[in-house]
Design an enzyme around this catalytic site. Sequence first.
Site, PDB file in Angstrom:
ATOM      1  N   ASP A   9       0.831  -1.200   0.000  1.00 29.56           N
ATOM      2  CA  ASP A   9       0.000   0.000   0.000  1.00 29.56           C
ATOM      3  C   ASP A   9       0.874   1.263   0.000  1.00 29.56           C
ATOM      4  OD1 ASP A   9      -2.754   1.055   0.342  1.00 29.56           O
ATOM      5  OD2 ASP A   9      -1.975   1.861   2.216  1.00 29.56           O
TER       6      ASP A   9
ATOM      7  N   GLU B 198       1.714  -0.439  -4.906  1.00 28.40           N
ATOM      8  CA  GLU B 198       0.739   0.567  -5.326  1.00 28.40           C
ATOM      9  C   GLU B 198       1.516   1.871  -5.439  1.00 28.40           C
ATOM     10  OE1 GLU B 198      -3.205   2.991  -3.862  1.00 28.40           O
ATOM     11  OE2 GLU B 198      -1.504   2.652  -2.562  1.00 28.40           O
TER      12      GLU B 198
HETATM   13  C1  NOJ Z   1      -4.420   2.985  -0.907  1.00 26.81           C
HETATM   14  C2  NOJ Z   1      -5.576   2.068  -0.673  1.00 26.81           C
HETATM   15  O1  NOJ Z   1      -5.843   1.375  -1.852  1.00 26.81           O
HETATM   16  C3  NOJ Z   1      -6.711   2.947  -0.212  1.00 26.81           C
HETATM   17  O2  NOJ Z   1      -7.928   2.262  -0.189  1.00 26.81           O
HETATM   18  C4  NOJ Z   1      -6.367   3.530   1.121  1.00 26.81           C
HETATM   19  O3  NOJ Z   1      -7.359   4.430   1.524  1.00 26.81           O
HETATM   20  C5  NOJ Z   1      -5.030   4.282   1.065  1.00 26.81           C
HETATM   21  N1  NOJ Z   1      -4.034   3.567   0.341  1.00 26.81           N
HETATM   22  C6  NOJ Z   1      -4.498   4.512   2.444  1.00 26.81           C
HETATM   23  O4  NOJ Z   1      -4.088   3.297   3.015  1.00 26.81           O
END
Ligand code: NOJ
Length: 536
Positions: A205, A265
Amino acid sequence: MAVSESPWWRDAVVYQVYPRSFADADGDGIGDLAGLRDRLDYLAELGVDAIWLTPFYPSPLHDGGYDVADYCDVDPRLGSLAGFDAMLADARERGIKVIVDIVPNHCSCEHPLFQAALKAGPGSPERDLFLFRPGRGPDGAQPPNNWPSTFGGPAWDRLPDGDWYLHLFDSSQPDFNWHHPDVVALFERVIRFWLDRGVAGLRIDVAHGIFKDPALPDVPAPVINHAPSPYYHRPENQALFRSWRAILDSYPVAGFPGARTAIGEVWYDKEATLLPYLAPGGLPQVFNFDLITAPWDATAIRAAIDATDAISNGSQAPWVLGNHDVVRPVTRFGVRQARAAALLQLALPGSAYIYQGEELGLPEVLDIPAQARQDPTFRRTGGARLGRDGCRVPLPWSAGGPSYGFSRTGPASPPAPWLPQPTGWGSYSVEAQSADPGSYLSVYREALRIRRSHPALGTGVPGDGSGLRWIDDAVDGPAPAGVLHFRREPGFEFFANLGPVPLPIPPHQEVLLASDPAIQGHSVSVPPATAVWLSV
Ligand code: NOJ
């Protein structure tokens, strides 16, 4: 070819499960791991290689579970560690690998480490694990810098004891201080904990946000974008990823689940920003969000594909049409367009991620009442941004009945699902679509079946033109605008009509699949917003 030269993830189709909205086995209106376990046959039939599970850890759920209170357990509402193991074993029996989400940028304000830091007070070593600072101005009433929160408002909150703490997301998600060795050690333990249980990979993440410039300087303009900044794309991230890669590579490659992967991500402003993440020895993969950000326009989509191709391929940067953070493709592109986009995604070289419900053609639910909305973005922007609840509405499994089969219970009616489903949701259900050969779901199933067996698809045959070659010549003269037409060897062509008028199907031996089921072997033209897979 040796196993190690061709890890499974290079051309895997991975299905993203948002567990609270996938299937609810215990009938409390919240999806759970037992619900997922019950539905593994559905995923096996769909033909996916792996699932990525968004967080299912104990959490106060201020941000859909991305506010983690314990990285090594299961939220009791979603199950237990034993239940996780049982699900993993059943997935393994079906040849489905499991990827779990690691959330290293921040934890929940309920995490014991943050609780201890709150208690220990200003200047304590406990606070060094996070980014606590005094405020600016004579009485410290101004935040330490001007950084914005992604969810709206400032990225700092003040405590009654006078200290401020950084949260790039919700105030319930304090950012870790990654320059502290205990934070590094904590996540090494977390990563090994899940790999030891048998998971095939990790989704990382906010992989672009982990390290911050220790000076915490002001930014020129406090607006969220994905360009390099004191909080995004810091060079220190790469050394961390190399150390995680070494952990992944220390697990055996032979047997199930094979080489372990990690997919970052990483939101980026331009391809050049992505380059350091693709360097050898770092994260095996990062998401390719170009098909999410591109409009439904042939020139833009082709440019996006070429840009990624130039620096990587879909193996290192899997293709994505949607996820739990963005408006669903059907609503972004249009119903017909999204089906065509799915055939595009699955025909591109490399790996592809499908977000649950994409295979059903679910639209974004736009009319969720304000009081039912859960995404902190809605609250933090005073409703100016609707937030992401509209793509997280629980799945419809049955054409009718309470919660359209989302909650499985005995004779008693289950409580309402945690987010309301719209009327008519059952028409998108697995039940309604399964028997219809022309349904959205049937097109996906067929696409995945063909993709598994066609030698030109996935990564393709190495050394045999496994990438794609654009075809610019139309049947009679120059290529019309609004066409995406490419060839992959051996003998496969993708053709999509993004323009306003029907176009002739290019010469072919057979129509393998079309996003519009009306197109058959004898069809001579491709209507607007339609894609075909051709055997040539
Ligand atoms: C990316 C995640 O996909 C999202 O859903 C989340 O709110 C943020 N990161 C913070 O963790």
